[in-house]
Structures are given as structure tokens and as C-alpha cells.
Design a protein around this motif. Sequence first.
Motif, short mmCIF file in Angstrom:
data_model
loop_
_atom_site.label_atom_id
_atom_site.label_comp_id
_atom_site.label_asym_id
_atom_site.label_seq_id
_atom_site.Cartn_x
_atom_site.Cartn_y
_atom_site.Cartn_z
N LEU A 1 0.83 -1.21 0.00
CA LEU A 1 0.00 0.00 0.00
C LEU A 1 0.86 1.26 0.00
N GLN A 2 1.98 1.22 0.73
CA GLN A 2 2.89 2.36 0.71
C GLN A 2 3.48 2.54 -0.69
N GLN A 3 3.84 1.45 -1.32
CA GLN A 3 4.38 1.52 -2.68
C GLN A 3 3.34 2.06 -3.65
N ILE A 4 2.11 1.63 -3.48
CA ILE A 4 1.03 2.17 -4.32
C ILE A 4 0.89 3.66 -4.09
N GLY A 5 0.94 4.07 -2.83
CA GLY A 5 0.86 5.50 -2.51
C GLY A 5 1.97 6.29 -3.18
N ASP A 6 3.18 5.73 -3.17
CA ASP A 6 4.30 6.38 -3.85
C ASP A 6 4.03 6.49 -5.34
N GLY A 7 3.48 5.42 -5.91
CA GLY A 7 3.14 5.45 -7.34
C GLY A 7 2.06 6.47 -7.64
N GLN A 8 1.07 6.57 -6.75
CA GLN A 8 0.01 7.55 -6.94
C GLN A 8 0.57 8.97 -6.93
N THR A 9 1.51 9.22 -6.04
CA THR A 9 2.14 10.53 -5.97
C THR A 9 2.88 10.83 -7.28
N ALA A 10 3.56 9.84 -7.81
CA ALA A 10 4.28 10.03 -9.08
C ALA A 10 3.31 10.27 -10.23
N VAL A 11 2.20 9.54 -10.25
CA VAL A 11 1.21 9.72 -11.31
C VAL A 11 0.60 11.12 -11.23
N GLN A 12 0.30 11.57 -10.02
CA GLN A 12 -0.25 12.91 -9.85
C GLN A 12 0.74 13.97 -10.31
N ALA A 13 2.01 13.78 -9.97
CA ALA A 13 3.04 14.73 -10.41
C ALA A 13 3.16 14.73 -11.93
N ALA A 14 3.10 13.55 -12.53
CA ALA A 14 3.15 13.47 -13.99
C ALA A 14 1.96 14.18 -14.61
N GLY A 15 0.79 14.02 -14.03
CA GLY A 15 -0.40 14.71 -14.53
C GLY A 15 -0.25 16.21 -14.46
N GLU A 16 0.32 16.70 -13.37
CA GLU A 16 0.54 18.14 -13.23
C GLU A 16 1.52 18.65 -14.29
N LYS A 17 2.57 17.88 -14.53
CA LYS A 17 3.56 18.28 -15.55
C LYS A 17 2.93 18.29 -16.95
N LEU A 18 2.08 17.30 -17.22
CA LEU A 18 1.41 17.28 -18.52
C LEU A 18 0.48 18.48 -18.68
N ALA A 19 -0.21 18.84 -17.61
CA ALA A 19 -1.10 20.00 -17.67
C ALA A 19 -0.29 21.27 -17.94
N GLU A 20 0.87 21.38 -17.30
CA GLU A 20 1.75 22.52 -17.54
C GLU A 20 2.22 22.53 -19.00
N ALA A 21 2.59 21.37 -19.50
CA ALA A 21 3.05 21.27 -20.89
C ALA A 21 1.94 21.66 -21.86
N GLN A 22 0.72 21.24 -21.57
CA GLN A 22 -0.40 21.60 -22.43
C GLN A 22 -0.60 23.11 -22.47
N GLN A 23 -0.52 23.76 -21.31
CA GLN A 23 -0.69 25.21 -21.24
C GLN A 23 0.44 25.91 -21.98
N THR A 24 1.65 25.43 -21.79
CA THR A 24 2.79 26.04 -22.46
C THR A 24 2.68 25.90 -23.97
N LEU A 25 2.33 24.71 -24.41
CA LEU A 25 2.18 24.46 -25.84
C LEU A 25 1.04 25.29 -26.42
N ALA A 26 -0.06 25.36 -25.71
CA ALA A 26 -1.21 26.15 -26.19
C ALA A 26 -0.83 27.61 -26.31
N GLY A 27 -0.09 28.12 -25.32
CA GLY A 27 0.32 29.52 -25.37
C GLY A 27 1.30 29.80 -26.48
#
Length: 97
Positions: free
Chosen positions: A26-52
Motif C-alpha cells: 500500500l505504501q508503494q502504491i501511494g508512492d506510485g500515486q504521488t508520481a502519477v499525480q506529479a506526472a499529470g501536473e507536468k502534462l497540464a503545464e506542458a499543455q498550457q505552455t504548448l497552447a500559449g
Amino acid sequence: MEISPAPRRSPVASVAELKAAIDVALQQIGDGQTAVQAAGEKLAEAQQTLAGALEGSGHETVEAAQASLTQASQELEECLAATLVAVEQAQLYVATL
């Protein structure tokens, strides 16, 4: 030629050992969830940058890039949802021990 006996199976894990192993997972899953959330945030930033950067461009490759980023974001959300289900199921199992 001498035949060696089959390896002995280890005894069944105790309830405490099972719970401890599940806690680690469960701790490992939590770590993975944190990484997935961080990746999602980076993708959102990339989308905004690309759109701009490409605002007003109607080129199909720009639209394809945006669509790919949108798809990637959706797949990360699906991944996160699947891990939440896995956690819930693991916790339900622990509750039965």
C-alpha cells in the motif's frame, strides 16, 4: 546419479506477516500515486505552455500534439483510479484477516 528432493515449500505466512506485506504494498502504491499525480501536473503545464506558444496555429500537427497530451492526461487519471480501487480491495482483504 542422485536425485535431490524437491525443495520444501515455506510455511504459510502468518496474519501479521500478510498484513505487514500488504502495508508495504500500500505504501508503494501511494508512492506510485504521488508520481502519477506529479506526472499529470507536468502534462497540464506542458499543455498550457504548448497552447500559449502555438496559439492561433491551425496546423494539424499542433492539434495532434494537444490531443495526444489530452489522451495522456486521461490515461493517467484512469491509472490513478485503478490504483484507488486496488487500495480499497487490499484494505477490504486486510479487514477480513
